[in-house]
Design a protein around this motif. Structure first.
Motif, PDB file in Angstrom:
ATOM      1  N   ASP A   1       0.855  -1.178   0.000  1.00 55.42           N
ATOM      2  CA  ASP A   1       0.000   0.000   0.000  1.00 55.42           C
ATOM      3  C   ASP A   1       0.900   1.240   0.000  1.00 55.42           C
ATOM      4  O   ASP A   1       1.573   1.520   1.003  1.00 55.42           O
ATOM      5  CB  ASP A   1      -0.899  -0.008   1.243  1.00 55.42           C
ATOM      6  CG  ASP A   1      -1.949   1.116   1.196  1.00 55.42           C
ATOM      7  OD1 ASP A   1      -1.898   1.890   0.220  1.00 55.42           O
ATOM      8  OD2 ASP A   1      -2.747   1.183   2.136  1.00 55.42           O
ATOM      9  N   PRO A   2       1.007   1.992  -1.122  1.00 57.23           N
ATOM     10  CA  PRO A   2       1.908   3.168  -1.175  1.00 57.23           C
ATOM     11  C   PRO A   2       1.558   4.225  -0.152  1.00 57.23           C
ATOM     12  O   PRO A   2       2.423   4.979   0.292  1.00 57.23           O
ATOM     13  CB  PRO A   2       1.714   3.697  -2.603  1.00 57.23           C
ATOM     14  CG  PRO A   2       1.152   2.544  -3.369  1.00 57.23           C
ATOM     15  CD  PRO A   2       0.325   1.749  -2.397  1.00 57.23           C
ATOM     16  N   SER A   3       0.322   4.319   0.273  1.00 58.57           N
ATOM     17  CA  SER A   3      -0.050   5.371   1.239  1.00 58.57           C
ATOM     18  C   SER A   3       0.587   5.128   2.608  1.00 58.57           C
ATOM     19  O   SER A   3       0.829   6.058   3.373  1.00 58.57           O
ATOM     20  CB  SER A   3      -1.562   5.437   1.375  1.00 58.57           C
ATOM     21  OG  SER A   3      -2.063   4.203   1.842  1.00 58.57           O
ATOM     22  N   LEU A   4       0.820   3.853   2.917  1.00 55.60           N
ATOM     23  CA  LEU A   4       1.454   3.552   4.218  1.00 55.60           C
ATOM     24  C   LEU A   4       2.928   3.957   4.269  1.00 55.60           C
ATOM     25  O   LEU A   4       3.486   4.190   5.346  1.00 55.60           O
ATOM     26  CB  LEU A   4       1.326   2.059   4.524  1.00 55.60           C
ATOM     27  CG  LEU A   4      -0.103   1.540   4.745  1.00 55.60           C
ATOM     28  CD1 LEU A   4      -0.092   0.040   4.955  1.00 55.60           C
ATOM     29  CD2 LEU A   4      -0.740   2.229   5.955  1.00 55.60           C
TER      30      LEU A   4
ATOM     31  N   LEU B   1       4.231   6.700   3.437  1.00 53.54           N
ATOM     32  CA  LEU B   1       4.386   8.081   3.907  1.00 53.54           C
ATOM     33  C   LEU B   1       4.431   8.162   5.422  1.00 53.54           C
ATOM     34  O   LEU B   1       4.889   9.146   5.999  1.00 53.54           O
ATOM     35  CB  LEU B   1       3.241   8.938   3.361  1.00 53.54           C
ATOM     36  CG  LEU B   1       3.155   9.021   1.819  1.00 53.54           C
ATOM     37  CD1 LEU B   1       1.896   9.788   1.417  1.00 53.54           C
ATOM     38  CD2 LEU B   1       4.399   9.679   1.241  1.00 53.54           C
ATOM     39  N   GLN B   2       3.899   7.155   6.082  1.00 55.86           N
ATOM     40  CA  GLN B   2       3.859   7.178   7.549  1.00 55.86           C
ATOM     41  C   GLN B   2       5.139   6.619   8.206  1.00 55.86           C
ATOM     42  O   GLN B   2       5.278   6.654   9.420  1.00 55.86           O
ATOM     43  CB  GLN B   2       2.644   6.367   8.040  1.00 55.86           C
ATOM     44  CG  GLN B   2       1.315   6.921   7.533  1.00 55.86           C
ATOM     45  CD  GLN B   2       0.132   6.077   8.007  1.00 55.86           C
ATOM     46  OE1 GLN B   2       0.294   5.225   8.873  1.00 55.86           O
ATOM     47  NE2 GLN B   2      -1.035   6.307   7.412  1.00 55.86           N
ATOM     48  N   PHE B   3       6.045   6.036   7.379  1.00 54.28           N
ATOM     49  CA  PHE B   3       7.289   5.490   7.933  1.00 54.28           C
ATOM     50  C   PHE B   3       8.239   6.619   8.346  1.00 54.28           C
ATOM     51  O   PHE B   3       8.365   7.617   7.633  1.00 54.28           O
ATOM     52  CB  PHE B   3       7.994   4.588   6.918  1.00 54.28           C
ATOM     53  CG  PHE B   3       7.384   3.218   6.812  1.00 54.28           C
ATOM     54  CD1 PHE B   3       7.760   2.223   7.718  1.00 54.28           C
ATOM     55  CD2 PHE B   3       6.443   2.924   5.836  1.00 54.28           C
ATOM     56  CE1 PHE B   3       7.189   0.960   7.630  1.00 54.28           C
ATOM     57  CE2 PHE B   3       5.883   1.658   5.762  1.00 54.28           C
ATOM     58  CZ  PHE B   3       6.259   0.672   6.657  1.00 54.28           C
ATOM     59  N   ILE B   4       8.949   6.500   9.475  1.00 52.13           N
ATOM     60  CA  ILE B   4       9.969   7.449   9.960  1.00 52.13           C
ATOM     61  C   ILE B   4      11.328   6.753   9.885  1.00 52.13           C
ATOM     62  O   ILE B   4      11.524   5.686  10.505  1.00 52.13           O
ATOM     63  CB  ILE B   4       9.677   7.894  11.397  1.00 52.13           C
ATOM     64  CG1 ILE B   4       8.317   8.587  11.471  1.00 52.13           C
ATOM     65  CG2 ILE B   4      10.774   8.832  11.909  1.00 52.13           C
ATOM     66  CD1 ILE B   4       7.887   8.917  12.883  1.00 52.13           C
ATOM     67  N   GLN B   5      12.248   7.350   9.104  1.00 52.68           N
ATOM     68  CA  GLN B   5      13.566   6.738   8.938  1.00 52.68           C
ATOM     69  C   GLN B   5      14.383   6.908  10.226  1.00 52.68           C
ATOM     70  O   GLN B   5      14.512   8.001  10.781  1.00 52.68           O
ATOM     71  CB  GLN B   5      14.305   7.385   7.758  1.00 52.68           C
ATOM     72  CG  GLN B   5      15.566   6.629   7.382  1.00 52.68           C
ATOM     73  CD  GLN B   5      16.176   7.176   6.096  1.00 52.68           C
ATOM     74  OE1 GLN B   5      15.678   8.164   5.554  1.00 52.68           O
ATOM     75  NE2 GLN B   5      17.209   6.538   5.611  1.00 52.68           N
ATOM     76  N   LYS B   6      14.986   5.842  10.696  1.00 52.43           N
ATOM     77  CA  LYS B   6      15.761   5.844  11.941  1.00 52.43           C
ATOM     78  C   LYS B   6      17.164   6.416  11.699  1.00 52.43           C
ATOM     79  O   LYS B   6      17.777   6.151  10.673  1.00 52.43           O
ATOM     80  CB  LYS B   6      15.874   4.413  12.484  1.00 52.43           C
ATOM     81  CG  LYS B   6      16.476   4.336  13.872  1.00 52.43           C
ATOM     82  CD  LYS B   6      16.487   2.900  14.369  1.00 52.43           C
ATOM     83  CE  LYS B   6      17.075   2.825  15.760  1.00 52.43           C
ATOM     84  NZ  LYS B   6      17.132   1.436  16.265  1.00 52.43           N
TER      85      LYS B   6
END
Length: 584
Positions: free
Chosen positions: A34-37, A39-44
């Motif tokens: 799901d491409p929309s999900l 956007l919610q990832f935060i890179q560590k």
């Protein structure tokens, strides 16, 4: 009777029965991305962390308790006498014996002890415990082991400020003790806290010295009396001579007066062969050799100024740093100087000028060691600069044998007391070299790295098995030499005598040839000087001399030009295949 354990369990508690069968793979769940999900990832944030893959260890040090030994002695004396009877007085002992022999109990005791005594005597006579069973058989030569040496003990200066071991001397009775002199010879490097003490060590106990010698000034050299093992004599840094009797404590018994002592440090002192056993002589860099009687050290008994011109001027004297005295030659002695010259002297000469017999010049620096061969006294060993040299008394111009130049400065040397062909040297790089000149002359038979600091002193025990080396940081290392280097070999004396004789003859031939060449050169120079004088006596004017020189020059040039032209013409005429042969 048989014991049986029975466990029961219901069938329903076993679980479902597994039924296995072969079937093709099938897709049960498919979750598309799901491409929309995204956007919610935060890179560590990146972080580096090291990981140690081995086990952590901790280091512990354990110092074992030092074993300290104590030397005790037992004095056995004749016992059994009453207190009122002195066993040293013969009259008292005879009177007491007569009194005891008249007693009845004495006779009964003798009768009872006689049978037991007779039994013991018969046992001793039955077997000869000193019988040699194989005395008729020939000795089998031992297999030649490689030369080796091992460290036995290290005696360290017990003071915090370490000093150089400048002198060593073995106890004359069996070599159980070693006396060491400690001083700092570097000019103006001594601090006020530096100890003045020197020590006598027991070779079995390196933990602490057996006795402390307390001079008024640091000892540079010392020597045991060969006739009395309780007495020592030492030379101090301030030029004084001190005498000790170990039975009377650490303080010196006698000390020479400053006014009549040496003006420089006493670098060598040796006991003389005398009836009283109290005579010694010393050498110093002040240019004097002084003779002493240790019973009265207020002033020297005799003095010799080491003036090579034999005029006795102290301002022209050479400083002495080493001495040699051979008991078989009681009137002769030798002095090694800091200018590289060895002086042979005769004490019994009538005039001071005759006391210096001859000189040997062969070193570029001070002669730190000088010793005659104990088996061939006419040959002596010297050490100075980077070489060790063997001399013959008959050859004054040059030594008969010498080592190659070493990489480090040589500081001391001595002959083996049991093997005439073996001598020892120590160097500034901490290496002990053992030379066997019958085996090889270019390199030492054994080189041993004793320590990391410079070695300054060396002394061998009388049996030739133990050698002591003194270092710059106050350590005296005791080493044991292998039997091959400390046992007299077959025909060694005769082989070495032949070698010394051969080398002496060779040097005599070379010396005669050199003398002949010098005479020829001298006569040639005198002849040319006479010719020059004859020419100078002529009345030719300067113009004629210049024209004569020009004529001689042009004639030589013309002759050389004609010779080259003739050679080129011969090359043009020469047929093919022809060669010139020139005899040189």
């Amino acid at each position: 009777m048989e014991i049986v354990h029975v466990y029961t369990k219901l069938r329903s508690e076993f679980g479902r029965e597994c039924l296995f069968s072969d079937r093709p793979a099938e897709l049960l769940v498919d979750v598309p991305p799901d491409p929309s999900l995204a956007l919610q990832f935060i890179q560590k944030t990146h972080r580096d962390q090291a990981v140690q893959a081995c086990r952590d260890m901790s280091e512990h040090q354990v110092n074992t308790e030092r074993f300290e030994s104590d030397s005790c002695g037992i004095n056995h004396v004749e016992g059994g006498w009453p207190k009122d009877v002195n066993p040293q007085e013969m009259e008292q002992t005879i009177r007491f014996r007569k009194k005891v022999e008249k007693d009845e109990s004495y006779i009964n005791s003798i009768l009872q002890l006689g049978s037991a005594m007779e039994h013991c005597i018969r046992q001793n006579n039955a077997v000869d415990i000193y019988q040699e069973y194989f005395e008729d058989e020939e000795e089998v030569e031992e297999s030649q082991e490689p030369p080796s040496a091992k460290t036995i003990n290290v005696f360290r200066d017990p003071n915090e400020l370490k000093r150089t071991v400048t002198g060593l001397s073995w106890h004359p009775d069996g070599g159980r003790k070693l006396a060491a002199a400690y001083s700092c010879l570097e000019f103006q490097k001594t601090s006020r806290e530096t100890s003045l003490d020197s020590y006598i060590w027991d070779v079995e106990n390196p933990n602490r010295p057996e006795m402390t010698l307390k001079p008024a000034s640091p000892l540079v050299c010392l020597d045991y009396n060969p006739k009395d093992s309780h007495t020592l004599v030492g030379g101090c840094y301030n030029g004084q001579i001190a005498y000790w009797d170990t039975r009377r404590g650490s303080q010196p018994v006698e000390v020479s007066s400053v006014e009549h002592s040496h003006r420089d440090p006493v670098y060598k002192i040796i006991w003389l062969q005398s009836k009283t056993g109290t005579d010694a002589f010393s050498a110093s860099t002040d240019g004097q050799v002084l003779w002493w009687d240790v019973r009265r050290l207020s002033e020297p008994t005799e003095c010799l100024v080491l003036d090579p011109s034999r005029e006795g001027h102290l301002d022209r004297a050479l400083g002495g740093v080493s001495l040699e005295f051979e008991s078989t030659m009681p009137t002769k002695f030798m002095v090694g100087t800091e200018q590289g010259v060895v002086m042979s002297c005769n004490r019994k000469a009538k005039t001071p000028a005759e006391k210096i017999v001859c000189t040997y010049d062969g070193h570029h620096g001070p002669v730190y060691a000088l010793q005659r061969n104990p088996f061939f006294p006419k040959n002596f060993l010297t050490v100075g600069d980077w070489t060790a040299r063997i001399w013959s008394e008959d050859i004054k111009e040059s030594s008969i044998m010498w080592t190659r130049y070493q990489m480090s400065y040589l500081t001391d040397a001595c002959w083996s007391p049991v093997r005439p062909a073996v001598f020892f040297t120590v160097k500034m790089d901490g290496v002990l070299d053992i030379w066997d000149i019958l085996f090889k002359q270019n390199d030492p038979t054994l080189s041993l790295k004793v320590c990391d600091e410079a070695l300054y002193s060396l002394r061998l025990q009388d049996n030739g098995r133990l050698v002591a080396c003194g270092s710059q940081q106050g350590g005296a290392t005791l080493l044991e030499i292998c039997s091959g280097l400390s046992t007299l070999q077959k025909n060694e004396k005769s082989l070495l005598a032949a070698m010394f004789e051969r080398e002496t003859k060779r040097e005599k031939i070379l010396e005669a040839r050199q003398r002949e060449l010098r005479l020829k050169e001298r006569s040639r120079s005198e002849q040319s000087r006479e010719e020059d004088t004859g020419r100078d006596d002529g009345d030719d004017p300067p113009d004629q001399l210049i024209s004569r020189a020009e004529t001689d020059f042009y004639s030589v040039v013309e002759t050389e030009t004609r010779r080259r032209r003739d050679r080129e013409e011969q090359k043009k005429i020469k047929p093919a295949g022809q060669f010139d042969f020139v005899l040189l």
